[in-house]
Design an enzyme around this catalytic site. Sequence first.
Site, PDB file in Angstrom:
ATOM      1  N   GLU A   1      62.824  40.271  45.967  1.00  0.00           N
ATOM      2  CA  GLU A   1      64.119  39.964  45.379  1.00  0.00           C
ATOM      3  C   GLU A   1      64.407  41.013  44.320  1.00  0.00           C
ATOM      4  O   GLU A   1      63.486  41.602  43.745  1.00  0.00           O
ATOM      5  CB  GLU A   1      64.138  38.551  44.779  1.00  0.00           C
TER       6      GLU A   1
ATOM      7  N   CYS B   1      67.399  35.460  50.456  1.00  0.00           N
ATOM      8  CA  CYS B   1      66.159  36.099  50.864  1.00  0.00           C
ATOM      9  C   CYS B   1      66.507  37.109  51.944  1.00  0.00           C
ATOM     10  O   CYS B   1      66.873  36.729  53.061  1.00  0.00           O
ATOM     11  CB  CYS B   1      65.154  35.075  51.387  1.00  0.00           C
TER      12      CYS B   1
END
Length: 226
Positions: free
Chosen positions: A103, A2
């Site tokens: 992402e 992340c």
Amino acid sequence: MCGRYTLAKKPEVIAQRFDASLEKDTFRETFNAAPTQVLPVISNNNPETIRYFKWGLIPFWAKDASIGNKMINARAETLKEKPAFRKSLQQKRCLVIADGFYEWKKEGKTKQPFRITLKDNGLFAFAGLWDEWKDDKGNKVQSFTIITTDPNELMAPIHNRMPVILPPAQEKHWLSNDLNPDEAMDLLVPYNAADMEAYPVSTLVNSPANNIKELLDSLEKGAGAS
């Protein structure tokens, strides 16, 4: 992993959701939170207050703060082994407040960014660890890392890791000083994919210099969540 996330809700909404005080004058909406930035968290040693820590954990024993640039994420399965995270797992846990994260999915030779949120577009908390480091002059730096785990069914086609999102009922438990490391590890599992959604967004998000509301817009629908 992340490496970017969002927190675009109003400060009063955040304070109410997490039952913690938040200084409105210091809060800024962020549409592209990036490593090294100072961002809102709730730590186990002060769960009534939302504070600002630097993203990229600097262990208390580090000789140089630059180590934090490599510590933006911590793999759940190695927390009990890694010296940088082991003590924090025991004593220094935190909630990293967000309402979405980004992402990148490989598509041929390119990478398409996606924004991932809860279906209700609500606030949530990543499971995090924090630490406090002092420089040679005694100045303190409080920093954090976001814990990652295996992807759920939604995330698997996009990336092979995802941040640990804690269900609301487990947030206070994560911060409890009575929680032992083994119990903490049991909480570090993929979030329920049925409660999440993902949509493609502009490649403008690739640069952390871009921090505009338009980053939330879906390329498919022409309008994102706000």
